[in-house]
Write an enzyme that holds these catalytic residues in place. Structure first.
Site, PDB file in Angstrom:
ATOM      1  N   THR A  86     -46.327 -39.098  14.236  1.00 58.26           N
ATOM      2  CA  THR A  86     -47.325 -39.551  13.237  1.00 58.26           C
ATOM      3  C   THR A  86     -46.899 -40.954  12.775  1.00 58.26           C
ATOM      4  OG1 THR A  86     -46.004 -38.471  11.514  1.00 58.26           O
ATOM      5  CG2 THR A  86     -47.889 -37.239  12.383  1.00 58.26           C
ATOM      6  N   THR A 122     -44.443 -34.738  10.304  1.00 56.63           N
ATOM      7  CA  THR A 122     -44.564 -35.206   8.917  1.00 56.63           C
ATOM      8  C   THR A 122     -45.970 -35.761   8.731  1.00 56.63           C
ATOM      9  OG1 THR A 122     -42.226 -35.756   8.896  1.00 56.63           O
ATOM     10  CG2 THR A 122     -43.594 -36.801   7.219  1.00 56.63           C
ATOM     11  N   GLU A 151     -39.790 -30.676   8.637  1.00 56.72           N
ATOM     12  CA  GLU A 151     -38.378 -30.680   9.066  1.00 56.72           C
ATOM     13  C   GLU A 151     -37.610 -31.668   8.201  1.00 56.72           C
ATOM     14  OE1 GLU A 151     -38.959 -34.619  10.535  1.00 56.72           O
ATOM     15  OE2 GLU A 151     -37.043 -33.575  10.457  1.00 56.72           O
ATOM     16  N   LEU A 153     -34.530 -33.018   9.470  1.00 58.15           N
ATOM     17  CA  LEU A 153     -33.446 -33.316  10.419  1.00 58.15           C
ATOM     18  C   LEU A 153     -33.023 -34.769  10.304  1.00 58.15           C
ATOM     19  CD1 LEU A 153     -35.019 -31.634  13.603  1.00 58.15           C
ATOM     20  CD2 LEU A 153     -33.578 -30.570  11.845  1.00 58.15           C
ATOM     21  N   LYS A 207     -41.934 -32.695   1.672  1.00 62.52           N
ATOM     22  CA  LYS A 207     -41.353 -33.522   2.737  1.00 62.52           C
ATOM     23  C   LYS A 207     -41.353 -34.997   2.334  1.00 62.52           C
ATOM     24  CE  LYS A 207     -40.013 -35.196   6.655  1.00 62.52           C
ATOM     25  NZ  LYS A 207     -38.605 -35.185   7.045  1.00 62.52           N
ATOM     26  N   GLY A 260     -33.161 -47.795   7.605  1.00 61.81           N
ATOM     27  CA  GLY A 260     -34.085 -47.986   8.733  1.00 61.81           C
ATOM     28  C   GLY A 260     -34.425 -46.622   9.299  1.00 61.81           C
ATOM     29  N   CYS A 263     -38.051 -42.499   9.991  1.00 61.33           N
ATOM     30  CA  CYS A 263     -38.625 -41.679   8.917  1.00 61.33           C
ATOM     31  C   CYS A 263     -38.773 -42.393   7.584  1.00 61.33           C
ATOM     32  CB  CYS A 263     -37.785 -40.420   8.748  1.00 61.33           C
ATOM     33  SG  CYS A 263     -37.862 -39.393  10.201  1.00 61.33           S
TER      34      CYS A 263
HETATM   35  C1  UDX Z   1     -33.737 -39.038   7.288  1.00 69.88           C
HETATM   36  C2  UDX Z   1     -33.519 -37.890   6.320  1.00 69.88           C
HETATM   37  O1  UDX Z   1     -32.157 -37.854   5.937  1.00 69.88           O
HETATM   38  C3  UDX Z   1     -33.886 -36.565   6.988  1.00 69.88           C
HETATM   39  O2  UDX Z   1     -33.740 -35.498   6.074  1.00 69.88           O
HETATM   40  C4  UDX Z   1     -35.358 -36.661   7.431  1.00 69.88           C
HETATM   41  O3  UDX Z   1     -35.759 -35.468   8.071  1.00 69.88           O
HETATM   42  C5  UDX Z   1     -35.528 -37.830   8.382  1.00 69.88           C
HETATM   43  O4  UDX Z   1     -35.114 -39.049   7.754  1.00 69.88           O
HETATM   44  P1  UDX Z   1     -32.521 -40.125   9.355  1.00 69.88           P
HETATM   45  O5  UDX Z   1     -33.558 -41.194   9.154  1.00 69.88           O
HETATM   46  O6  UDX Z   1     -32.285 -39.575  10.702  1.00 69.88           O
HETATM   47  O7  UDX Z   1     -32.892 -38.850   8.385  1.00 69.88           O
HETATM   48  O8  UDX Z   1     -31.119 -40.699   8.896  1.00 69.88           O
HETATM   49  P2  UDX Z   1     -30.294 -40.768   7.525  1.00 69.88           P
HETATM   50  O9  UDX Z   1     -28.942 -40.307   7.822  1.00 69.88           O
HETATM   51  O10 UDX Z   1     -31.038 -40.129   6.429  1.00 69.88           O
HETATM   52  O11 UDX Z   1     -30.235 -42.360   7.242  1.00 69.88           O
HETATM   53  C6  UDX Z   1     -31.441 -43.039   7.017  1.00 69.88           C
HETATM   54  C7  UDX Z   1     -31.107 -44.494   6.736  1.00 69.88           C
HETATM   55  O12 UDX Z   1     -30.465 -44.619   5.472  1.00 69.88           O
HETATM   56  C8  UDX Z   1     -30.150 -45.123   7.760  1.00 69.88           C
HETATM   57  O13 UDX Z   1     -30.578 -46.456   8.023  1.00 69.88           O
HETATM   58  C9  UDX Z   1     -28.814 -45.139   7.048  1.00 69.88           C
HETATM   59  O14 UDX Z   1     -27.987 -46.207   7.476  1.00 69.88           O
HETATM   60  C10 UDX Z   1     -29.242 -45.336   5.605  1.00 69.88           C
HETATM   61  N1  UDX Z   1     -28.287 -44.803   4.629  1.00 69.88           N
HETATM   62  C11 UDX Z   1     -28.103 -43.459   4.556  1.00 69.88           C
HETATM   63  C12 UDX Z   1     -27.641 -45.690   3.783  1.00 69.88           C
HETATM   64  O15 UDX Z   1     -27.811 -46.903   3.869  1.00 69.88           O
HETATM   65  N2  UDX Z   1     -26.792 -45.186   2.851  1.00 69.88           N
HETATM   66  C13 UDX Z   1     -26.564 -43.849   2.732  1.00 69.88           C
HETATM   67  O16 UDX Z   1     -25.777 -43.454   1.870  1.00 69.88           O
HETATM   68  C14 UDX Z   1     -27.230 -42.953   3.612  1.00 69.88           C
END
Ligand code: UDX
Length: 438
Positions: A86, A122, A151, A153, A207, A260, A263
């Site tokens: 999506t 989503t 989800e 994840l 979500k 980034g 999501c």
């Molecule tokens: C996220 C959500 O955590 C997850 O629950 C949802 O389903 C999908 O989106 P994801 O995007 O895979 O998961 O990665 P995540 O580990 O959440 O990190 C997202 C971004 O935030 C990354 O760019 C990461 O570098 C940044 N981040 C994360 C930070 O800059 N600081 C943090 O403390 C945590």
């Protein structure tokens, strides 16, 4: 249970493989011929630690298979999950639902009596009802049930997040749908993982609100980091200090170059748009989007400042280009803003990343690539940690300094500290702390 999973991308493939590992019989539907061929050959087209072994085990066990034929996947199915993309629709920031609605029409044509159609993608609030309407129009009078099952994840840890989630959320309005989803999730909800049952709109909201809140939490600490760099103070200690308050919690308070991924960027935009359309403006989410976008270009300025204000003709080594470690995903990665900005300022960028090089090359034109951090750092005027891959956590800083031309080390993930940089004779520029110049 017999499950059809429509879409074998980051969400559908992990969900389908894990459901089959729970003991269910799963048929994943993938329209992309190349991906389908790889999957049938037991190859995982994405990088997700542990997924290949789990896929192989369950294909060998005979209860996981792949097809391009949705109708075949629906034969005797108890539930059909829609896990297609999506993406953000060009122009208005809404989530593009064309793949979801196309799947709904195909499902309607072939669905067995009493199928539970579960939306895992989503989707904006109200999509569950829109899909139900689409199916009803396609198959008037057919008996089917709807559910939303978002989800949570995280890429790189998706299997752990699927098998040991903090909660399972289901939005539905039929006892049959609830019974089927309880049976599907019994392998994990029996281990005291709460299964939260709500109406569809509430599940869809959970979500978006969850991802928007996490994005806001990260952006909050990133802005506190900016303040620490000006007034003194250590953002990691601030994060620890506030995080010890159990109402705040320590996680997701690591200051960095901005969030980034596939999501947070798209979900915050879609959520903000939903608020606008509904006349309930999500001003904090809108501010988060703006702040995060500005941060990525501000990071390029920080690097240029650390290099004395002018990077023309300078060689800058970028360690890590994916949006986070343990993934090959480049979607909305800060590197896609930072590297071009450095190149526009006249720098020569050399990058290295354990996973992304094959995909990132086309996305970062003009950058040269090296196989490892020391090779990237050789003759570099500055080294920048952009993604906190484990491969960059134990660098021999003396060795790195010896092969560099300059002495500038910019650590946008605060992996290192001033003392070890000083010992190696390097000028250290962390995030949310004052620089320490040797
Ligand atoms: C996220 C959500 O955590 C997850 O629950 C949802 O389903 C999908 O989106 P994801 O995007 O895979 O998961 O990665 P995540 O580990 O959440 O990190 C997202 C971004 O935030 C990354 O760019 C990461 O570098 C940044 N981040 C994360 C930070 O800059 N600081 C943090 O403390 C945590």
């Amino acid at each position: 249970m017999k499950i059809a999973m429509v879409g074998a991308g980051y969400v559908g493939l992990v969900s389908g493989v894990c459901f089959s590992d729970f003991g269910h019989t799963v048929v994943c539907v993938e329209k992309d011929e190349n991906k389908l061929a790889k999957l049938r050959d037991g190859q995982v087209p994405i990088y997700e630690p542990g997924l290949d072994q789990l896929l192989e085990k369950n294909m060998a066990g005979g209860h996981l298979s792949f097809t391009g034929d949705l109708a075949a996947a629906l034969v005797d199915a108890d539930a059909c999950f829609i896990a297609v993309g999506t993406p953000t629709r060009r122009g208005d920031g809404h989530a593009d639902l064309s793949y979801v609605l196309e799947s709904a029409r195909e499902i309607a044509d072939a669905m067995p009596e009493d199928l539970v159609v579960v939306i895992k993608s989503t989707v904006p609030v109200g999509t569950n009802r829109k899909v139900a309407e689409t199916i009803r129009q396609q198959r008037p009078g057919a008996a089917f049930h709807m559910a939303s099952n978002p989800e949570f994840l995280r890429e790189g840890v998706a299997i752990a997040d699927f098998t040991r989630p903090d909660r399972v959320v289901v939005g539905l309005e039929s006892e049959h749908a609830e019974a089927v989803l309880r049976a599907i999730y019994r392998p994990i909800t029996s281990r005291q993982t709460p299964l939260l049952v709500s109406d569809p709109e509430t599940a869809e909201l959970i979500k978006y609100a969850s991802n928007s809140f996490l994005a806001m939490k990260i952006t909050f600490i990133n802005e506190v980091a900016n303040l620490c760099e000006r007034v003194g103070g250590d953002v990691e200690t601030v994060a620890h200090g506030i995080g010890l308050d159990s109402r705040i919690g320590e996680r997701f308070l690591n200051a960095g170059p901005g969030y980034g991924g596939s999501c947070f960027p798209k979900d915050t935009i879609a959520f903000a748009q939903t608020g606008r359309d509904a006349g309930a403006v999500q001003s904090l989410v809108e501010a988060t989007i703006l702040s995060n976008d500005q941060r990525k270009s501000a990071m390029a300025d920080k690097i240029i400042q650390a290099c004395g204000g002018d990077v023309r003709g300078k060689r800058i080594a970028i360690l890590g280009v994916t949006f986070k470690p343990e993934t090959d995903d480049m979607r909305d990665a800060p590197s896609l803003t930072i590297v071009p900005a450095l190149q526009a300022a006249g720098a020569q960028v050399v990058a290295c990343d354990p996973q992304a090089a094959h995909e990132a090359r086309d996305m970062l034109p003009g950058a040269s690539w090296s196989n490892g951090p020391y090779e990237a750092a050789s003759d570099a005027d500055a080294v920048v940690i952009l993604t906190e891959w484990n491969q960059f956590r134990g660098l021999n800083l003396a060795e790195l300094a010896a092969c560099m031309r300059g002495t500038t080390f910019i650590d946008l993930r605060n992996i290192y500290n001033a003392d070890e940089m000083d010992a190696a004779g390097l000028d250290y520029w962390p995030v949310g702390k004052r620089p320490s110049l040797s």
